[in-house]
Design a protein around this motif. Sequence first.
Motif, PDB file in Angstrom:
ATOM      1  N   ALA A  40       7.668  -2.510  11.248  1.00  0.00           N
ATOM      2  CA  ALA A  40       8.950  -2.147  11.854  1.00  0.00           C
ATOM      3  C   ALA A  40      10.140  -2.370  10.920  1.00  0.00           C
ATOM      4  O   ALA A  40      11.217  -2.744  11.360  1.00  0.00           O
ATOM      5  N   GLY A  41       9.962  -2.119   9.641  1.00  0.00           N
ATOM      6  CA  GLY A  41      11.080  -2.058   8.707  1.00  0.00           C
ATOM      7  C   GLY A  41      11.459  -3.351   8.017  1.00  0.00           C
ATOM      8  O   GLY A  41      10.990  -4.427   8.340  1.00  0.00           O
ATOM      9  N   ASP A  42      12.358  -3.188   7.044  1.00  0.00           N
ATOM     10  CA  ASP A  42      12.753  -4.218   6.080  1.00  0.00           C
ATOM     11  C   ASP A  42      11.584  -4.628   5.195  1.00  0.00           C
ATOM     12  O   ASP A  42      11.209  -5.783   5.086  1.00  0.00           O
ATOM     13  N   TRP A  43      11.048  -3.605   4.536  1.00  0.00           N
ATOM     14  CA  TRP A  43      10.032  -3.788   3.504  1.00  0.00           C
ATOM     15  C   TRP A  43      10.717  -4.346   2.260  1.00  0.00           C
ATOM     16  O   TRP A  43      10.175  -5.188   1.592  1.00  0.00           O
ATOM     17  N   LEU A  49       5.118  -0.839   0.402  1.00  0.00           N
ATOM     18  CA  LEU A  49       4.615   0.312   1.158  1.00  0.00           C
ATOM     19  C   LEU A  49       3.401   0.897   0.453  1.00  0.00           C
ATOM     20  O   LEU A  49       2.364   1.138   1.088  1.00  0.00           O
ATOM     21  N   ASP A  50       3.502   1.110  -0.856  1.00  0.00           N
ATOM     22  CA  ASP A  50       2.381   1.681  -1.612  1.00  0.00           C
ATOM     23  C   ASP A  50       1.151   0.779  -1.546  1.00  0.00           C
ATOM     24  O   ASP A  50       0.021   1.250  -1.383  1.00  0.00           O
ATOM     25  N   ARG A  55      -4.238  -0.346   0.743  1.00  0.00           N
ATOM     26  CA  ARG A  55      -5.147  -1.247   1.465  1.00  0.00           C
ATOM     27  C   ARG A  55      -5.676  -0.583   2.734  1.00  0.00           C
ATOM     28  O   ARG A  55      -6.850  -0.725   3.069  1.00  0.00           O
ATOM     29  N   CYS A  56      -4.815   0.139   3.431  1.00  0.00           N
ATOM     30  CA  CYS A  56      -5.259   0.851   4.641  1.00  0.00           C
ATOM     31  C   CYS A  56      -6.251   1.956   4.286  1.00  0.00           C
ATOM     32  O   CYS A  56      -7.235   2.156   5.004  1.00  0.00           O
ATOM     33  N   ALA A  57      -6.010   2.651   3.194  1.00  0.00           N
ATOM     34  CA  ALA A  57      -6.928   3.709   2.770  1.00  0.00           C
ATOM     35  C   ALA A  57      -8.314   3.133   2.484  1.00  0.00           C
ATOM     36  O   ALA A  57      -9.334   3.759   2.784  1.00  0.00           O
ATOM     37  N   THR A  58      -8.357   1.926   1.947  1.00  0.00           N
ATOM     38  CA  THR A  58      -9.631   1.272   1.638  1.00  0.00           C
ATOM     39  C   THR A  58     -10.417   0.952   2.902  1.00  0.00           C
ATOM     40  O   THR A  58     -11.639   1.067   2.929  1.00  0.00           O
ATOM     41  N   THR A  59      -9.726   0.564   3.965  1.00  0.00           N
ATOM     42  CA  THR A  59     -10.408   0.169   5.201  1.00  0.00           C
ATOM     43  C   THR A  59     -10.553   1.314   6.202  1.00  0.00           C
ATOM     44  O   THR A  59     -11.277   1.175   7.179  1.00  0.00           O
ATOM     45  N   GLY A  60      -9.839   2.416   5.984  1.00  0.00           N
ATOM     46  CA  GLY A  60      -9.852   3.521   6.924  1.00  0.00           C
ATOM     47  C   GLY A  60      -8.811   3.389   8.021  1.00  0.00           C
ATOM     48  O   GLY A  60      -8.759   4.199   8.937  1.00  0.00           O
ATOM     49  N   ALA A  61      -7.974   2.354   7.928  1.00  0.00           N
ATOM     50  CA  ALA A  61      -6.896   2.156   8.908  1.00  0.00           C
ATOM     51  C   ALA A  61      -5.745   3.110   8.603  1.00  0.00           C
ATOM     52  O   ALA A  61      -5.635   3.660   7.506  1.00  0.00           O
ATOM     53  N   ARG A  62      -4.878   3.273   9.585  1.00  0.00           N
ATOM     54  CA  ARG A  62      -3.674   4.078   9.418  1.00  0.00           C
ATOM     55  C   ARG A  62      -2.470   3.159   9.338  1.00  0.00           C
ATOM     56  O   ARG A  62      -2.520   2.024   9.798  1.00  0.00           O
ATOM     57  N   SER A  77      13.823   7.608   2.099  1.00  0.00           N
ATOM     58  CA  SER A  77      13.375   8.983   1.857  1.00  0.00           C
ATOM     59  C   SER A  77      11.906   9.173   2.250  1.00  0.00           C
ATOM     60  O   SER A  77      11.463  10.292   2.486  1.00  0.00           O
ATOM     61  N   ARG A  78      11.172   8.071   2.356  1.00  0.00           N
ATOM     62  CA  ARG A  78       9.738   8.155   2.668  1.00  0.00           C
ATOM     63  C   ARG A  78       9.401   7.782   4.110  1.00  0.00           C
ATOM     64  O   ARG A  78       8.309   8.123   4.589  1.00  0.00           O
ATOM     65  N   LEU A  79      10.300   7.066   4.769  1.00  0.00           N
ATOM     66  CA  LEU A  79      10.015   6.564   6.117  1.00  0.00           C
ATOM     67  C   LEU A  79      11.105   7.002   7.085  1.00  0.00           C
ATOM     68  O   LEU A  79      12.286   7.018   6.734  1.00  0.00           O
ATOM     69  N   PRO A  80      10.729   7.288   8.323  1.00  0.00           N
ATOM     70  CA  PRO A  80      11.735   7.683   9.307  1.00  0.00           C
ATOM     71  C   PRO A  80      12.478   6.481   9.880  1.00  0.00           C
ATOM     72  O   PRO A  80      12.080   5.329   9.673  1.00  0.00           O
ATOM     73  N   GLU A  81      13.535   6.745  10.616  1.00  0.00           N
ATOM     74  CA  GLU A  81      14.256   5.697  11.355  1.00  0.00           C
ATOM     75  C   GLU A  81      13.490   5.322  12.620  1.00  0.00           C
ATOM     76  O   GLU A  81      13.532   4.180  13.059  1.00  0.00           O
TER      77      GLU A  81
END
Length: 188
Positions: A40-43, A49-50, A55-62, A77-81
């Motif tokens: 929920a933001g403030d990365w 993010l990358d 890590r999610c791609a490795t486990t199949g998670a979204r 530019s990459r994430l919505p509000e």
Amino acid sequence: MATRLLLLADTHVPVRARALPAQVLDAVAALGPGDLLVHAGDWVHEDLLDDLLARCATTGARLLGVAGNNDGPELHSRLPEVARADVGGLRLAVVHETGAAAGRERRCAERFGSGDQPADVLVFGHSHIPWDTTAVRPGGGALRLLNPGSPTDRRRQPACTLMTAVVDGGALHDVVLREVVREVVGRG
């Protein structure tokens, strides 16, 4: 089939912490195919993010995330509000900031619990304060509001936190606020 959720917000990497605590990375690694990591933001930096996407791609998670007020133009530019997803029949919305605690349920029910895309659950961040309440949506029904706190910056809270939950049969179950134990670097 049940979907496990891992809820994070306000990670502030590398400003408040150099990296995510091992406990958070273990929780991400435990996600499986079809599970969902929600941020929920403030990365603060897009490297996080990358990293979490990889890590999610490795486990199949979204991964479902939004930009926060401390996120720069690259992340915006990459994430919505506001992000929305249907998770096994549960309508999930994610936003960073919801305003002051006073009146939050009413404001969120009006903004996210009605209209053409009403949510069943709203995940938010910004305050670093864990939150779990239910608001009455206009026209009836409930909107669950969840803030997982921060796993890296507890501010005035007793501990750093994250949240886990399970979606099964279109309903949210087993919502648990988990304390994140910060690693202590040895002295000397």
